[in-house]
Design an enzyme around this catalytic site. Structure first.
Site, short mmCIF file in Angstrom:
data_model
loop_
_atom_site.label_atom_id
_atom_site.label_comp_id
_atom_site.label_asym_id
_atom_site.label_seq_id
_atom_site.Cartn_x
_atom_site.Cartn_y
_atom_site.Cartn_z
N GLY A 46 -3.88 50.62 -27.79
CA GLY A 46 -3.81 51.91 -27.72
C GLY A 46 -3.20 52.72 -28.97
N GLN A 51 0.72 59.47 -32.96
CA GLN A 51 0.87 58.24 -34.38
C GLN A 51 0.21 59.11 -35.25
OE1 GLN A 51 0.36 55.77 -30.55
NE2 GLN A 51 1.66 54.14 -32.41
N CYS A 88 4.36 48.17 -29.96
CA CYS A 88 3.99 49.77 -30.61
C CYS A 88 3.53 49.80 -32.25
CB CYS A 88 5.26 51.16 -30.50
SG CYS A 88 4.39 52.78 -30.61
N LEU A 89 2.90 50.58 -32.31
CA LEU A 89 2.37 50.48 -33.48
C LEU A 89 2.93 50.83 -34.37
CD1 LEU A 89 -2.06 50.83 -33.49
CD2 LEU A 89 -0.56 48.60 -33.78
N HIS A 130 2.25 53.42 -21.48
CA HIS A 130 3.02 53.92 -22.99
C HIS A 130 2.16 54.80 -23.77
CE1 HIS A 130 3.88 51.63 -27.03
NE2 HIS A 130 3.71 52.28 -27.25
N GLU A 131 0.67 54.85 -24.00
CA GLU A 131 0.23 56.05 -24.43
C GLU A 131 0.52 57.80 -23.92
OE1 GLU A 131 -0.20 55.00 -27.44
OE2 GLU A 131 -0.39 52.89 -26.34
N HIS A 134 3.89 58.79 -25.06
CA HIS A 134 3.88 59.39 -26.44
C HIS A 134 3.73 60.55 -26.88
CE1 HIS A 134 4.10 56.41 -29.67
NE2 HIS A 134 3.28 54.84 -28.97
CO CO Z 1 2.93 52.65 -29.18
#
Ligand code: CO
Length: 148
Positions: A46, A51, A88-89, A130-131, A134
């Protein structure tokens, strides 16, 4: 399509409240396509707009069952509970234990501005939570059971 740089932990942009996306034009589509390419290149499941440095309410998710694009997503229903590993990226080489709902229902729009409902169970429910977090400047480490 073009890969974009992923914003990393410590950058203020990850802590801001994102604004509603009001236009469903070519520019949005290009951004979504770039985000998908960026997510796949980084082998993530995701990626949310902040991000890639955009304070807008949209994200892309693919847990291996095909990509889902969510514009202005809102969680409308949750049930159950799951506790498991999350990463998380924007926070490389780190993962922690987070408790999330087992089932999540999300109301959103697609890239054309049409209303959609997305239901997720297990990993998909986790990714949705999670997304969408963000988009409100919330990171999974805020909800982790313990910090490393
Ligand atoms: Co993330």
């Amino acid at each position: 399509m073009a890969k974009r740089n992923i914003v990393k932990l410590g950058d203020d942009v990850l802590r801001k409240i994102c604004r509603t996306q009001l236009t469903f034009d070519e520019r949005l589509h290009q951004t979504l396509d770039d985000m998908k390419e960026t997510m796949y290149a980084a082998e993530g499941v995701g990626l949310a707009a902040p991000q890639v440095g955009m304070l807008r309410r949209f994200c892309v998710i693919d847990i291996g069952e095909g990509v889902v694009e969510l514009i202005n997503p809102v969680i409308t229903e949750t049930s159950g509970e799951q506790t498991g590993n999350e990463g998380c990226l924007s926070i490389p080489d780190r993962s922690e234990i987070v408790t999330r709902p087992m089932n999540v229902t999300v109301r959103a729009q697609n890239r054309y501005g049409e209303n959609i409902i997305v239901k997720g169970e297990g990993l998909m429910a986790r990714a949705l939570c999670h997304e969408i977090d963000h988009l409100d400047g919330v990171l999974y480490i805020d909800k982790a059971q313990r910090s490393k």
